[in-house]
Scaffold this motif. Sequence first.
Motif, PDB file in Angstrom:
ATOM      1  N   ASN A   9      -5.636  -6.987   1.303  1.00  0.00           N
ATOM      2  CA  ASN A   9      -4.568  -6.596   2.229  1.00  0.00           C
ATOM      3  C   ASN A   9      -3.256  -6.284   1.516  1.00  0.00           C
ATOM      4  O   ASN A   9      -2.265  -5.897   2.153  1.00  0.00           O
ATOM      5  CB  ASN A   9      -4.344  -7.667   3.312  1.00  0.00           C
ATOM      6  N   GLY A  10      -3.249  -6.465   0.192  1.00  0.00           N
ATOM      7  CA  GLY A  10      -2.098  -6.052  -0.601  1.00  0.00           C
ATOM      8  C   GLY A  10      -0.823  -6.815  -0.348  1.00  0.00           C
ATOM      9  O   GLY A  10       0.272  -6.310  -0.641  1.00  0.00           O
ATOM     10  N   ASN A  11      -0.927  -8.068   0.133  1.00  0.00           N
ATOM     11  CA  ASN A  11       0.294  -8.818   0.432  1.00  0.00           C
ATOM     12  C   ASN A  11       0.697  -9.779  -0.682  1.00  0.00           C
ATOM     13  O   ASN A  11       1.635 -10.554  -0.534  1.00  0.00           O
ATOM     14  CB  ASN A  11       0.135  -9.586   1.748  1.00  0.00           C
ATOM     15  N   GLY A  12      -0.019  -9.746  -1.799  1.00  0.00           N
ATOM     16  CA  GLY A  12       0.320 -10.603  -2.929  1.00  0.00           C
ATOM     17  C   GLY A  12      -0.211 -12.018  -2.831  1.00  0.00           C
ATOM     18  O   GLY A  12       0.006 -12.817  -3.735  1.00  0.00           O
ATOM     19  N   ASP A  13      -0.913 -12.334  -1.745  1.00  0.00           N
ATOM     20  CA  ASP A  13      -1.474 -13.671  -1.546  1.00  0.00           C
ATOM     21  C   ASP A  13      -2.994 -13.581  -1.648  1.00  0.00           C
ATOM     22  O   ASP A  13      -3.654 -13.052  -0.752  1.00  0.00           O
ATOM     23  CB  ASP A  13      -1.057 -14.219  -0.180  1.00  0.00           C
ATOM     24  N   LEU A  14      -3.552 -14.114  -2.735  1.00  0.00           N
ATOM     25  CA  LEU A  14      -5.000 -14.029  -2.943  1.00  0.00           C
ATOM     26  C   LEU A  14      -5.783 -14.956  -2.031  1.00  0.00           C
ATOM     27  O   LEU A  14      -6.986 -14.776  -1.834  1.00  0.00           O
ATOM     28  CB  LEU A  14      -5.331 -14.348  -4.405  1.00  0.00           C
ATOM     29  N   GLU A  15      -5.108 -15.950  -1.477  1.00  0.00           N
ATOM     30  CA  GLU A  15      -5.814 -16.964  -0.697  1.00  0.00           C
ATOM     31  C   GLU A  15      -6.236 -16.472   0.686  1.00  0.00           C
ATOM     32  O   GLU A  15      -7.112 -17.069   1.313  1.00  0.00           O
ATOM     33  CB  GLU A  15      -4.941 -18.212  -0.545  1.00  0.00           C
ATOM     34  N   ASP A  16      -5.602 -15.412   1.195  1.00  0.00           N
ATOM     35  CA  ASP A  16      -5.926 -14.979   2.564  1.00  0.00           C
ATOM     36  C   ASP A  16      -6.834 -13.752   2.602  1.00  0.00           C
ATOM     37  O   ASP A  16      -6.940 -13.069   3.626  1.00  0.00           O
ATOM     38  CB  ASP A  16      -4.645 -14.721   3.373  1.00  0.00           C
ATOM     39  N   ASP A  17      -7.498 -13.464   1.489  1.00  0.00           N
ATOM     40  CA  ASP A  17      -8.466 -12.362   1.439  1.00  0.00           C
ATOM     41  C   ASP A  17      -9.864 -12.944   1.300  1.00  0.00           C
ATOM     42  O   ASP A  17     -10.245 -13.435   0.233  1.00  0.00           O
ATOM     43  CB  ASP A  17      -8.160 -11.443   0.251  1.00  0.00           C
ATOM     44  N   ASP A  18     -10.625 -12.908   2.366  1.00  0.00           N
ATOM     45  CA  ASP A  18     -11.975 -13.484   2.387  1.00  0.00           C
ATOM     46  C   ASP A  18     -12.868 -12.526   3.174  1.00  0.00           C
ATOM     47  O   ASP A  18     -13.059 -12.664   4.376  1.00  0.00           O
ATOM     48  CB  ASP A  18     -11.944 -14.868   3.033  1.00  0.00           C
ATOM     49  N   PHE A  19     -13.407 -11.528   2.486  1.00  0.00           N
ATOM     50  CA  PHE A  19     -14.118 -10.432   3.138  1.00  0.00           C
ATOM     51  C   PHE A  19     -15.282 -10.917   3.994  1.00  0.00           C
ATOM     52  O   PHE A  19     -15.509 -10.443   5.101  1.00  0.00           O
ATOM     53  CB  PHE A  19     -14.625  -9.442   2.082  1.00  0.00           C
ATOM     54  N   ASP A  20     -16.053 -11.896   3.482  1.00  0.00           N
ATOM     55  CA  ASP A  20     -17.248 -12.329   4.201  1.00  0.00           C
ATOM     56  C   ASP A  20     -17.031 -13.574   5.060  1.00  0.00           C
ATOM     57  O   ASP A  20     -17.965 -14.116   5.644  1.00  0.00           O
ATOM     58  CB  ASP A  20     -18.409 -12.568   3.230  1.00  0.00           C
ATOM     59  N   ASN A  21     -15.775 -14.046   5.119  1.00  0.00           N
ATOM     60  CA  ASN A  21     -15.447 -15.203   5.960  1.00  0.00           C
ATOM     61  C   ASN A  21     -16.330 -16.423   5.672  1.00  0.00           C
ATOM     62  O   ASN A  21     -16.750 -17.133   6.585  1.00  0.00           O
ATOM     63  CB  ASN A  21     -15.554 -14.840   7.444  1.00  0.00           C
ATOM     64  N   ASP A  22     -16.557 -16.663   4.390  1.00  0.00           N
ATOM     65  CA  ASP A  22     -17.374 -17.822   4.021  1.00  0.00           C
ATOM     66  C   ASP A  22     -16.529 -19.014   3.593  1.00  0.00           C
ATOM     67  O   ASP A  22     -17.047 -20.021   3.110  1.00  0.00           O
ATOM     68  CB  ASP A  22     -18.369 -17.462   2.922  1.00  0.00           C
ATOM     69  N   GLY A  23     -15.210 -18.893   3.738  1.00  0.00           N
ATOM     70  CA  GLY A  23     -14.325 -19.984   3.368  1.00  0.00           C
ATOM     71  C   GLY A  23     -13.883 -19.953   1.924  1.00  0.00           C
ATOM     72  O   GLY A  23     -13.102 -20.811   1.500  1.00  0.00           O
ATOM     73  N   ILE A  24     -14.346 -18.969   1.144  1.00  0.00           N
ATOM     74  CA  ILE A  24     -13.971 -18.833  -0.255  1.00  0.00           C
ATOM     75  C   ILE A  24     -13.258 -17.497  -0.427  1.00  0.00           C
ATOM     76  O   ILE A  24     -13.845 -16.443  -0.150  1.00  0.00           O
ATOM     77  CB  ILE A  24     -15.201 -18.887  -1.184  1.00  0.00           C
ATOM     78  N   PRO A  25     -11.978 -17.499  -0.862  1.00  0.00           N
ATOM     79  CA  PRO A  25     -11.273 -16.221  -1.029  1.00  0.00           C
ATOM     80  C   PRO A  25     -11.958 -15.339  -2.072  1.00  0.00           C
ATOM     81  O   PRO A  25     -12.638 -15.832  -2.976  1.00  0.00           O
ATOM     82  CB  PRO A  25      -9.871 -16.646  -1.466  1.00  0.00           C
ATOM     83  N   ASN A  26     -11.771 -14.044  -1.939  1.00  0.00           N
ATOM     84  CA  ASN A  26     -12.477 -13.088  -2.781  1.00  0.00           C
ATOM     85  C   ASN A  26     -12.340 -13.362  -4.273  1.00  0.00           C
ATOM     86  O   ASN A  26     -13.297 -13.198  -5.036  1.00  0.00           O
ATOM     87  CB  ASN A  26     -11.982 -11.660  -2.492  1.00  0.00           C
ATOM     88  N   TYR A  27     -11.138 -13.768  -4.703  1.00  0.00           N
ATOM     89  CA  TYR A  27     -10.931 -13.935  -6.143  1.00  0.00           C
ATOM     90  C   TYR A  27     -11.714 -15.115  -6.711  1.00  0.00           C
ATOM     91  O   TYR A  27     -11.869 -15.233  -7.936  1.00  0.00           O
ATOM     92  CB  TYR A  27      -9.441 -14.047  -6.465  1.00  0.00           C
ATOM     93  N   LEU A  28     -12.236 -15.987  -5.831  1.00  0.00           N
ATOM     94  CA  LEU A  28     -13.082 -17.103  -6.257  1.00  0.00           C
ATOM     95  C   LEU A  28     -14.527 -16.931  -5.795  1.00  0.00           C
ATOM     96  O   LEU A  28     -15.349 -17.815  -6.020  1.00  0.00           O
ATOM     97  CB  LEU A  28     -12.537 -18.427  -5.702  1.00  0.00           C
ATOM     98  N   ASP A  29     -14.822 -15.821  -5.158  1.00  0.00           N
ATOM     99  CA  ASP A  29     -16.121 -15.597  -4.529  1.00  0.00           C
ATOM    100  C   ASP A  29     -16.971 -14.682  -5.404  1.00  0.00           C
ATOM    101  O   ASP A  29     -16.673 -13.492  -5.554  1.00  0.00           O
ATOM    102  CB  ASP A  29     -15.911 -14.965  -3.148  1.00  0.00           C
ATOM    103  N   ALA A  30     -18.017 -15.223  -5.979  1.00  0.00           N
ATOM    104  CA  ALA A  30     -18.888 -14.426  -6.843  1.00  0.00           C
ATOM    105  C   ALA A  30     -19.759 -13.451  -6.054  1.00  0.00           C
ATOM    106  O   ALA A  30     -20.401 -12.578  -6.634  1.00  0.00           O
ATOM    107  CB  ALA A  30     -19.773 -15.353  -7.679  1.00  0.00           C
ATOM    108  N   ASP A  31     -19.775 -13.593  -4.736  1.00  0.00           N
ATOM    109  CA  ASP A  31     -20.515 -12.690  -3.848  1.00  0.00           C
ATOM    110  C   ASP A  31     -19.572 -12.317  -2.708  1.00  0.00           C
ATOM    111  O   ASP A  31     -19.581 -12.929  -1.650  1.00  0.00           O
ATOM    112  CB  ASP A  31     -21.779 -13.376  -3.334  1.00  0.00           C
TER     113      ASP A  31
END
Length: 311
Positions: free
Chosen positions: A144-166
């Motif tokens: 979403n380009g807001n500078g906050d990596l914690e609120d980007d979770d494409f698959d809604n699995d509870g793990i943000p994208n930058y920590l999500d290997a899938d």
Amino acid sequence: MRKLIYILCFGFLFTTCDDGDIVEVTLDFEDEFKQCGSLVFFKTNASTSESLSIQFGSLTIEDILEVDENFLYEDTLPLGGSNVLNYRSYANLPADNLLFCNDIPPSNIGIERDEVSIGGEVFIRTVLVEDDNDGIPSILEDLNGNGDLEDDDFDNDGIPNYLDADDDGDNVLTITELTDFDNNDDDGDPLTNPEDTDGDGNPNYLDTDDDDDGVLTRDEDLNSNLNPTDDNTNTPTDGSIDLVDYLDNTTANPVIATEFRPHIIRMIYTITATVSNISLPSITQQTLEFGTLNDSSITNDERLGEPVFID
């Protein structure tokens, strides 16, 4: 960058020196240090047979790795008493493990100069950076380009994208789905042209149905081993590419998945130490960047990410 400390020899400190004489010793150490025991930071220079060390009375490596909610640990400890800064020079420098990592040091070390700080402090800082090691720099996973990596979770699995290997939760790892088969832009970089099997504008690593056959990728796992990449129903006879089911829109044999593949999250600690207001009997320096800990067994770790399955 190398560090310099000047040793000054004054008449009132050493009777063998005339008043005003200066004995200049250059301490030549690299920016990195090691650790052992509970707890010693140390660095050596074999070419000059010198060592610098800090021994802590109660601090442990486990304490230093206990970062806060901002992935940070900081503490300033006084030198003197149970926390000891020590400079030594030797006739011949022994191996590091003999100097600092033995309960009983050898009797023939041959110390020529031994200086212990009677004051000062050491500032320790630990920074933890976590990453999913999926081939995508974390900064590019801020969808979403807001500078906050914690609120980007494409698959809604509870793990943000930058920590999500899938990232798309289809049980095919992102690093696998980044493969740039066609390399249409001739740069060899899958990030500039990530594979999009069904041509729907969503790269496979952000597409829950990679072949657009109406069956979710994670449900094209016939052997139910949380890995659709090893399931192949059709073997073509016309010489065409043999595709696994999740990339083959001519096969649709759903086996409904009931859980996500576990994720490994990489943890990288950067531990630095800075000594200030040094008070050694014949060494004067206000600040010394002791350096960065070089010990992959301490600074590199991993933890298991546990996604929550979304129906």
